[in-house]
Scaffold this motif. Structure first.
Motif: not given
Length: 380
Positions: A315, A326, A339, A343, A353, A356-357
């Protein structure tokens, strides 16, 4: 097949939750045999309610005379030990829903049974006999006594859940904060007719593990509760094998596809505070600004926290995105070419992704509820 921890990243009472679906207690109905018949599609189960002292045992007897099903035993500890033993060796995390009229009653049963189960305080029953005995909704009418029970039970070193009925107290968010401060680990909420907005309100007020209960019988209903802050859902009357199997299959497929089974809506679309993970850099007037103000965090603190939290993760990259990282990008379900290009450059999937968010969200929420850094109470 994906490992349950990799799929949901949930650990409760030191054990991995295999699916975010629980069975809620129904007095006289939900015992170990009831759970065993449904064990394939649940991650947790609360057997009971079980009355554990003279006042509540007498109340249960009276309720049974009035035609209600009840679990009645003159030796609750022995009964519960036998029930818990039946669940040993399964991958269902056991919880026991307890009806007691004093802190001492809960402490005594915890000393008898140990820390291998979740102890759920029944502040939910609204039967007059149980309220008169000083249990059930009596605790919602006397929240300071409920907090005393939570503190006493937690002092024994066990995992503590509290089952409540939404809308009984004047402010459920305030109650959630009180229970969190008292030492509760889990809040199990019968939403009544309030729906997902109530879960969002509670999610924004405390870091407790939240179980949403009431009319969870469709995937859309379950997904809506997850999107507004629930960590798990529970079923009672709808906990038939077909419904549980359908919900379990649906949420596992959704989790594998998206990477974050209970990802929040974006803040600008009505999401809870976990949605801060999807917000842009704080440079314009939008729902982000009032949310940060309510959370007691300045835009600069938010900016610095996000940048710090994504260091050494994918990110941190994203030079082609709107804000060069990111960290500031939107939810995976929102179309965004820039985005997705970033990625792909990082060699991760959209589901990765979102994982990780999720971790970024956890760091943000931890900071929000770290009292050393909070400037004012978080409001719903």
């Amino acid at each position: 097949m994906m490992d349950p921890y990799d799929r949901y990243e949930l650990i409760v009472n030191g054990r991995t939750v295999k699916t975010p679906i629980a069975i809620a207690s129904m007095a006289g109905i939900v015992d170990a045999d009831y759970v065993l018949a449904r064990k394939e599609n649940i991650g947790m189960a609360f057997i009971g309610g079980y009355s554990i002292d003279e006042a509540t045992i007498n109340a249960s007897a009276l309720m049974e005379e009035e035609g209600r099903k009840e679990f009645i035993s003159t030796d609750p500890a022995a009964t519960l030990k036998a029930e818990i033993e039946k669940l040993a060796g399964t991958d269902v995390i056991p919880g026991i829903n307890l009806r007691g009229s004093s802190p001492e009653s809960f402490v005594s049963i915890a000393h008898e049974l140990g820390d291998g189960v979740i102890y759920e305080i029944d502040a939910h029953c609204r039967q007059p006999a149980m309220i008169s005995a000083g249990c059930g909704e009596y605790y919602l009418q006397n929240t300071e006594k409920l907090a005393m029970v939570v503190s006493a039970l937690k002092s024994t070193g066990v995992t503590v859940s509290v089952k409540i009925r939404a809308g009984v107290v004047e402010d459920d968010s305030e109650l959630a904060r009180l229970l969190w401060k008292a030492g509760a680990d889990i809040l199990h909420v019968d939403l009544m007719d309030f729906g997902s907005s109530k879960i969002k309100q509670i999610r924004n007020s405390c870091p407790l593990f939240l179980i949403a209960n009431n009319s969870v019988n469709t995937f859309e209903r379950m997904k809506d509760l997850f999107a507004h802050g629930a960590d798990m859902v529970s079923l009672a009357r709808n906990s038939d094998a077909n419904t549980l199997n359908y919900l379990d299959m649906a949420i596992s497929a959704y989790a594998d596809e998206t990477g974050w089974y209970n990802s929040p809506k974006q803040l600008c679309r009505g999401g809870d505070l976990r949605g801060l993970t999807f917000c842009c850099m704080p440079v314009k007037q939008c729902p982000l600004m009032p949310a940060l103000k309510k959370a007691g965090m300045t835009p600069k603190e938010y900016h610095d926290l996000k940048i710090e939290s994504v260091q050494n993760t994918p990110l941190a990259s994203g030079s082609s995105t709107c804000f060069g990282s990111l960290a500031w990008c939107c939810k995976g379900s929102t179309p965004c070419m820039f985005r997705d290009i970033s990625i792909k450059k990082e060699g991760i999937s959209l589901a990765d992704y979102m994982r990780y968010k999720r971790r970024l969200s956890e760091k943000i929420m931890k900071r929000l509820f770290d009292e050393d850094n909070r400037e004012e109470e978080i409001a719903g």
